[in-house]
Design a protein around this motif. Structure first.
Motif, short mmCIF file in Angstrom:
data_model
loop_
_atom_site.label_atom_id
_atom_site.label_comp_id
_atom_site.label_asym_id
_atom_site.label_seq_id
_atom_site.Cartn_x
_atom_site.Cartn_y
_atom_site.Cartn_z
N VAL A 35 -3.32 -3.75 -0.13
CA VAL A 35 -3.39 -2.59 -1.01
C VAL A 35 -2.74 -1.40 -0.31
CG1 VAL A 35 -4.91 -1.06 -2.30
CG2 VAL A 35 -5.51 -3.46 -2.04
N LYS A 36 -1.69 -0.85 -0.94
CA LYS A 36 -0.97 0.30 -0.42
C LYS A 36 -1.08 1.43 -1.42
CE LYS A 36 2.74 -0.49 2.68
NZ LYS A 36 4.11 -0.77 2.93
N LEU A 37 -1.37 2.62 -0.91
CA LEU A 37 -1.55 3.78 -1.78
C LEU A 37 -0.67 4.91 -1.25
CD1 LEU A 37 -3.13 4.98 -4.14
CD2 LEU A 37 -4.94 5.54 -2.55
N ASP A 52 -8.14 6.21 -7.78
CA ASP A 52 -6.90 5.93 -7.06
C ASP A 52 -6.92 4.53 -6.46
OD1 ASP A 52 -6.04 8.52 -7.63
OD2 ASP A 52 -6.77 9.32 -5.72
N ALA A 65 -4.51 1.36 -7.31
CA ALA A 65 -3.74 0.69 -6.26
C ALA A 65 -4.01 -0.80 -6.24
CB ALA A 65 -4.08 1.31 -4.90
N ALA A 104 -2.09 -2.21 -9.11
CA ALA A 104 -0.66 -2.23 -8.82
C ALA A 104 -0.30 -3.33 -7.82
CB ALA A 104 -0.22 -0.87 -8.28
N ALA A 105 -1.24 -3.68 -6.95
CA ALA A 105 -0.98 -4.73 -5.96
C ALA A 105 -1.14 -6.13 -6.57
CB ALA A 105 -1.93 -4.57 -4.77
N VAL A 127 -7.44 -0.38 2.66
CA VAL A 127 -6.48 0.37 1.85
C VAL A 127 -5.56 1.12 2.81
CG1 VAL A 127 -6.18 2.18 0.13
CG2 VAL A 127 -8.11 0.62 -0.04
N VAL A 182 -3.15 3.90 3.34
CA VAL A 182 -2.72 5.15 2.74
C VAL A 182 -1.47 5.59 3.46
CG1 VAL A 182 -3.37 7.53 2.25
CG2 VAL A 182 -5.10 5.75 2.18
#
Length: 148
Positions: free
Chosen positions: A77-79, A97, A101, A104-105, A143, A145
């Protein structure tokens, strides 16, 4: 005073339960914060609606929760967020958020109320976030960030 819980309150009950509490606790804490509504004769309809909504959002079985846990813990998971020069964020990362994320992943859809962020995420880096999938199953995910 009889009240109907609209959210889970630790030590008191879960959403949709009718409980008896002291008048001041209900009037000064639970009702103003939206954790409960006053019980009335017509309140049973509200209780049924809350229970139906809760059933839709929660995962029914432990096996399904374990499967979702495996999917979540296997995700990268990339934010991407706005940050300053020193790596401090403009604001902080919220549960919504994190849910966006995960989506989106390519992960499963998760209710934002089940996401627990230990301490506020205000810096760039890797942070631990837990997701309560079932009463007995909790997924921990990292996560990342990054500065946008």
């Amino acid at each position: 005073m009889k009240i109907i819980l609209t959210h889970e309150v630790p030590g008191l009950g879960s959403a949709g339960e009718v409980v008896e509490v002291k008048d001041g606790y209900a009037r000064n804490f639970l009702v103003p914060r939206g954790f409960a509504i006053r019980w009335t004769k017509g309140g049973q309809k509200d209780v049924d609606a809350i229970r139906r909504a809760r059933k839709i959002h929660e995962i029914q079985t432990i096996e399904a929760a374990t499967a979702v846990k495996g999917q979540l813990e296997g995700l990268q998971v990339k934010l991407a967020v706005r940050s300053g020069d020193a790596g401090r964020l403009f604001g902080s990362v919220t549960q919504a958020d994190v849910v966006a994320a995960v989506k989106a992943a390519g992960g499963p859809s998760v209710d934002k109320r089940s996401v627990a962020i230990g301490s506020p995420i205000k810096t760039v880096g890797t942070h631990k976030v837990s997701v309560k999938l079932h009463a007995d199953v909790q997924a921990n995910l990292d996560v990342a960030v990054v500065a946008a």
